[in-house]
Design an enzyme around this catalytic site. Sequence first.
Site, PDB file in Angstrom:
ATOM      1  N   HIS A   1       5.446   7.578   5.851  1.00 29.48           N
ATOM      2  CA  HIS A   1       5.182   6.869   4.595  1.00 29.48           C
ATOM      3  C   HIS A   1       4.672   7.855   3.549  1.00 29.48           C
ATOM      4  O   HIS A   1       4.414   9.017   3.861  1.00 29.48           O
ATOM      5  CB  HIS A   1       4.175   5.730   4.837  1.00 29.48           C
ATOM      6  CG  HIS A   1       2.871   6.229   5.354  1.00 29.48           C
ATOM      7  ND1 HIS A   1       2.578   6.302   6.688  1.00 29.48           N
ATOM      8  CD2 HIS A   1       1.801   6.753   4.715  1.00 29.48           C
ATOM      9  CE1 HIS A   1       1.380   6.827   6.846  1.00 29.48           C
ATOM     10  NE2 HIS A   1       0.879   7.116   5.670  1.00 29.48           N
TER      11      HIS A   1
ATOM     12  N   HIS B   1       3.290  11.320   5.290  1.00 27.47           N
ATOM     13  CA  HIS B   1       2.600  11.286   6.585  1.00 27.47           C
ATOM     14  C   HIS B   1       3.551  10.797   7.673  1.00 27.47           C
ATOM     15  O   HIS B   1       4.032   9.661   7.604  1.00 27.47           O
ATOM     16  CB  HIS B   1       1.384  10.342   6.517  1.00 27.47           C
ATOM     17  CG  HIS B   1       0.278  10.890   5.676  1.00 27.47           C
ATOM     18  ND1 HIS B   1      -0.707  10.104   5.134  1.00 27.47           N
ATOM     19  CD2 HIS B   1       0.004  12.170   5.303  1.00 27.47           C
ATOM     20  CE1 HIS B   1      -1.546  10.877   4.451  1.00 27.47           C
ATOM     21  NE2 HIS B   1      -1.131  12.131   4.531  1.00 27.47           N
TER      22      HIS B   1
ATOM     23  N   HIS C   1       0.826  -1.212   0.000  1.00 29.49           N
ATOM     24  CA  HIS C   1       0.000   0.000   0.000  1.00 29.49           C
ATOM     25  C   HIS C   1       0.862   1.265   0.000  1.00 29.49           C
ATOM     26  O   HIS C   1       0.411   2.327  -0.415  1.00 29.49           O
ATOM     27  CB  HIS C   1      -0.909   0.026   1.224  1.00 29.49           C
ATOM     28  CG  HIS C   1      -1.793  -1.164   1.347  1.00 29.49           C
ATOM     29  ND1 HIS C   1      -2.678  -1.534   0.367  1.00 29.49           N
ATOM     30  CD2 HIS C   1      -1.923  -2.082   2.338  1.00 29.49           C
ATOM     31  CE1 HIS C   1      -3.322  -2.624   0.754  1.00 29.49           C
ATOM     32  NE2 HIS C   1      -2.877  -2.984   1.934  1.00 29.49           N
TER      33      HIS C   1
ATOM     34  N   HIS D   1       2.351   8.945  -0.081  1.00 29.04           N
ATOM     35  CA  HIS D   1       1.183   8.756  -0.943  1.00 29.04           C
ATOM     36  C   HIS D   1       1.406   9.514  -2.248  1.00 29.04           C
ATOM     37  O   HIS D   1       1.927  10.625  -2.244  1.00 29.04           O
ATOM     38  CB  HIS D   1      -0.081   9.316  -0.288  1.00 29.04           C
ATOM     39  CG  HIS D   1      -0.471   8.610   0.967  1.00 29.04           C
ATOM     40  ND1 HIS D   1      -1.252   7.468   0.977  1.00 29.04           N
ATOM     41  CD2 HIS D   1      -0.198   8.882   2.264  1.00 29.04           C
ATOM     42  CE1 HIS D   1      -1.435   7.077   2.233  1.00 29.04           C
ATOM     43  NE2 HIS D   1      -0.806   7.907   3.037  1.00 29.04           N
TER      44      HIS D   1
ATOM     45  N   THR E   1      -6.215   7.227   6.902  1.00 32.23           N
ATOM     46  CA  THR E   1      -6.714   7.268   5.516  1.00 32.23           C
ATOM     47  C   THR E   1      -6.712   5.888   4.872  1.00 32.23           C
ATOM     48  O   THR E   1      -6.917   5.762   3.669  1.00 32.23           O
ATOM     49  CB  THR E   1      -5.891   8.238   4.641  1.00 32.23           C
ATOM     50  OG1 THR E   1      -4.568   7.712   4.501  1.00 32.23           O
ATOM     51  CG2 THR E   1      -5.840   9.632   5.244  1.00 32.23           C
ATOM     52  N   THR E   2      -6.416   4.864   5.669  1.00 31.32           N
ATOM     53  CA  THR E   2      -6.461   3.484   5.184  1.00 31.32           C
ATOM     54  C   THR E   2      -7.289   2.671   6.173  1.00 31.32           C
ATOM     55  O   THR E   2      -7.393   3.045   7.350  1.00 31.32           O
ATOM     56  CB  THR E   2      -5.044   2.879   5.116  1.00 31.32           C
ATOM     57  OG1 THR E   2      -4.423   2.997   6.404  1.00 31.32           O
ATOM     58  CG2 THR E   2      -4.185   3.594   4.084  1.00 31.32           C
TER      59      THR E   2
HETATM   60 ZN    ZN Z   1      -0.868   8.043   5.052  1.00 32.66          ZN
END
Ligand code: ZN
Length: 240
Positions: free
Chosen positions: A105, A124, A80, A107, A190-191
């Site tokens: 991490h 993030h 992810h 995005h 957000t996941t």
């Molecule tokens: Zn994130």
Amino acid sequence: MKKLVIACGLALSFNAFASGHWGYSGEEGPEHWAELSPEFSACHAQNQSPVNLTGAIKASMAPFKLSYKAGAKDMVNNGHTLQVDYAPGSFLEIDGIRFELKQFHFHTPSENLIEGQSFPMEIHFVHASEKGEITVLAVMVKEGKENPTLAALWKEMPKEGAQIDYQQSVNAQALLPKGRHYYRFNGSLTTPPCTEGVRWLVLKDPIAASKAQIASFEKTMGHPNSRPVQPINARDVLKD
Ligand SMILES: [Zn+2]
């Protein structure tokens, strides 16, 4: 034992092990997350992230305090995102609470929008308090010069399911812009499991990375890894 990682959260502090499969498109895509598992029901709740940061209310917010040390210890590709795990001892302080940096991490494209504007990437920095409360510090990435810190972190990108250990530790502070103006709102991971009660601090100023760096992250992931913006509903967005 396979290491359990959740892109935007800390499974242990929520005791919510996200067991279901999920993704960013098709039947496992964001619009179906809440239906994929009972553990993911919060994905349909009212205070979800990301959001479009617009109509922010100017507020007298105290600056948050950062005391980061070099601590990037390894990077995992969980399918992810690429997640950089952080050694203990680095903190963000806000509301009189100390939050420890656990991981950061990436995005692509950005998840939050600033006045409707998307950025090619968003980082993030995920922090947790002793009680397990979460604060995410978000930094937008625009296209520009090569970023030397990302170059060091991304010298080698692990394939899905793999991990690389860093020989030399990097300080996450090197990925923050000089300007510390920020937006603040209450949101969620957000996941999946989309857990709410997350303090979100989004820095107004972006940092830069080169087109090639952004492209190599996209290539490693093989797909965009951003959840679309969620309704703001009854929430206020604050700015300092
Ligand atoms: Zn994130």
